[in-house]
Design an enzyme around this catalytic site. Structure first.
Site: not given
Lengths: 331, 342
Positions: B77, B146
């Site tokens: 990322e 999440h």
């Protein structure tokens, strides 16, 4: 003004090595002056000196072309000088003056000059490596023939961003010259306390990337290695990892008491001072005389003095402008 | 949620042609349009290509535009977010997709330390025209790693523009505006809304990303909200309408910089405020909106400002607990009735 003087001097010089000598002496004297101005409180914040490591920036950047991108760490005065950023604008930046190369907003750790493709002055260790990757990706996508050169210390090699960037640059086959300035200490932590494998160049193998290491105190060797590496990167469009083994003669920053290393170790490395090494080569092989050397020193002194004068004469930005440069101004 | 029926403003605009599609389709059409209109634009992210996007937003785009413009990336990322910033410096217009807002913290160094600072540190020399899209929000039983509403984390950072995609209109129209912006833009998209169908004007894009938008004009109370709160507030307003309460719904849309004028205008009209957000209460967007109202138009208030926020808990997995952790329509209705003593 400073810029013109510098260019004049450079064209006056006879050989590449003499240019190297001039640039390294300019970095050294410039930084000695910066340290002096720090003690006089003209410069504040963090000031990280490059003294001892001059051969790395000098050797590598002279192997690049003006259109190539350069990204550096917060120890970047040397790179900025060799790249041709005006020494006056660099000194003014450290003073925090409007005339600084980043308008005074960055200081010593954040020297920028977009016109020279000099992308900082980045003070998060390894934080600029992904950006170097992206600049190279843009060049590849736009089919430009330039390369991106990214300097970082061996401390950065412990960061995840180093490994992500190495992998991605090789995966994407983008033209980055990764230059590790291994000065053996991440602030005060010696390389043996940071890395399981201390010959860093072998790490490139894990990414299928060619690499080399070079004596970072010998500017001729650095230039030679960087020239080959840059040529390879430009030709192939693929990345290369170059480790320059060097040593910082001064403290990490102006706040460092140097408790982590022996004075004797520093003295030992100073015997391989990159400026002295090159000077003795020039005296022996290129017929440079002590008079030439002295004249050069004087010239360097005057360039640095002019840089200080430029910074002193600089102006302070109005507080009314405090929130400028947070967002782009409407065109 | 039946969002299209709530768009009071559209009902009165008879000449406007509307189109109907899912939130996902609106996002995809926006990406496709951007790729078609500007060859500097490319989409980069985890599983955006061969997989078709973790939430199928970019499905089919790889086949249409090829791997140079729809770039699958490894799980790096920080690496690819930073590469997006570098590519923007190099003249491209990257769209960086972060699979979920949680993973954005792995790229937070790049977004906060580089994208947000370069213009300033360089004294105005280097602007960073990059767009980060991240799917976020709560409501699909994805549990504590999440599902998050982390808009306030990003909205805290000077140098970023932070947009919340709370409607279909914005799902279709915000990306083009974000790409046209010279500075880094973070787009919060909402996973729970992907399958939701909605209706919006056909020629609505790009939308204005400088200002908040009144989604329903009303005179009795201002519901100030963003993201998934917008449709919930509109549903609540419809229900309240039946009880004779005329609520205004102000969609903030731009969380940084906040459209302070739109907030004070609405408060000065209705004199009562309920702020609704899914982010947890402390140090949130609603905290900031409250402070601005107090600073700028305190004497316009006829009642204390009320807030309905996310409960201060990592998001739990079971549906009933998850639902209880964020504001729901019924709470909006009852809170407003309580404020108005009806």
């Amino acid at each position: 003004m400073e810029q013109q003087h510098q260019q004049e001097e450079l064209t006056m010089e006879k050989s590449r090595e003499q240019q190297f000598l001039y640039q390294m002496m300019l970095i050294r004297r410039f930084e000695e002056k910066a340290a002096e101005m720090y003690t006089k409180e003209k410069i504040r914040g963090f000031l990280h000196l490059y003294i001892g490591e001059e051969a790395v920036a000098t050797g590598v950047i002279n192997a690049l072309r003006p259109e190539d991108n350069i990204l550096c760490t917060y120890r970047e005065h040397g790179q900025a000088i060799v790249r041709g950023v005006d020494p006056g604008a660099i000194m003014a930046e450290m003073y925090g003056k409007r005339e600084g190369c980043s308008g005074g907003r960055g200081g010593s750790m954040h020297l920028f000059d977009a016109s020279k493709r000099f992308y900082g002055g980045n003070a998060i260790v390894a934080g600029h490596l992904p950006m170097a990757l992206g600049l190279a990706l843009a060049d590849k996508k736009m089919r430009r023939k330039q390369i991106t050169c990214c300097f970082f210390g061996e401390g950065a090699v412990a960061e995840g961003e180093f490994h992500e960037s190495m992998n991605l640059s090789s995966l994407w086959q983008v033209p980055v010259l990764w230059v590790c300035e291994n000065n053996l200490y991440a602030m005060g932590t010696a390389i043996k306390y940071s890395h399981a494998v201390t010959n860093l160049e072998v790490k490139a193998a894990g990414y299928g990337m060619p690499s080399a290491s070079v004596d970072g105190m010998d500017v001729r060797a650095v230039w030679d290695a960087a020239e080959k590496a840059a040529h390879g990167v430009r030709d192939s469009g693929k990345p290369f990892f170059l480790v320059c083994n060097t040593y910082r003669f001064r403290a990490h920053s102006m706040f460092d008491a140097e408790l982590y290393r022996d004075k004797s170790e520093v003295e030992e490395w100073k015997k391989r001072d990159p400026i002295a090494l090159l000077a003795s080569y020039l005296l022996d092989h290129e017929g440079m005389t002590n008079e030439d050397f002295k004249a050069l020193e004087e010239h360097v002194g005057s360039v640095v003095e002019q840089a200080v004068q430029f910074a002193e004469a600089g102006t302070w930005e109005s507080i009314d402008e405090l929130t400028k440069f947070v967002y782009s101004e409407p065109k | 949620m039946i969002p299209h029926e709530n768009f009071k403003e559209y009902k009165h605009m008879e000449s406007v042609t509307t189109i109907r599609m899912t939130y996902r389709e609106a996002l995809k059409q926006a990406i496709r349009e951007a790729l078609r209109n500007d060859e500097r634009v490319f989409l980069m992210g985890e599983d955006v290509g061969r997989y078709g996007g973790a939430f199928a937003v970019s499905k089919g785009l790889l086949q249409e535009f090829g791997p140079d413009r729809i770039m699958d990336v490894p799980l790096s990322e920080s690496g690819f977010a930073g590469a997006g910033i570098g590519a923007a410096l190099g003249g491209m217009r990257p769209i960086i997709e972060i699979m979920t807002v949680n993973f954005s913290l792995l790229a937070f160094d790049q977004i906060a330390n580089n994208a947000a600072t370069l213009l300033h540190m360089s004294g105005g020399q280097l602007n960073v025209p990059v767009v980060f899209r991240m799917s976020s929000g709560i409501g699909r039983q994805l549990a504590a790693q999440h599902s998050h509403s982390w808009e306030p984390l990003f909205a805290h950072i000077p140098g970023l523009k932070v947009l919340s995609v709370g409607t279909h209109e914005d799902a279709r129209g915000m990306l083009a505006a974000a790409l046209a912006d010279p500075d880094p833009v973070v787009l919060f998209e909402y996973t729970a809304m992907l399958n939701l169908e909605g209706e919006f004007p056909a020629n609505n894009h790009p939308v204005n990303i400088a200002s908040a938008k009144v989604r329903r004009a009303g005179k009795d109370i201002s519901i100030i909200t963003y993201g998934p709160g917008v449709y919930k507030a509109l549903d609540a307003a419809r229900e309240l309408d039946a009880s004779g309460i005329d609520a205004e719904v102000l969609d903030l849309r731009v969380l940084r910089p906040l459209d302070e004028r739109a907030i004070t205008d609405s408060v000065s009209k209705t004199h009562k405020v309920l702020i609704v957000e899914e982010a947890s209460r402390s140090v949130s967007i609603s905290s900031e909106v409250t402070a601005r109202i107090i600073e700028k138009c305190f004497y316009e208030l006829d009642a204390p400002i009320q807030r309905l926020c996310g409960v201060e808990v990592p998001i739990p997995y079971p549906r009933h607990l998850e639902e209880a952790s964020i504001p729901q329509k019924d709470q909006i209705v009852s809170t407003i009735k309580n404020i108005l003593k009806k």
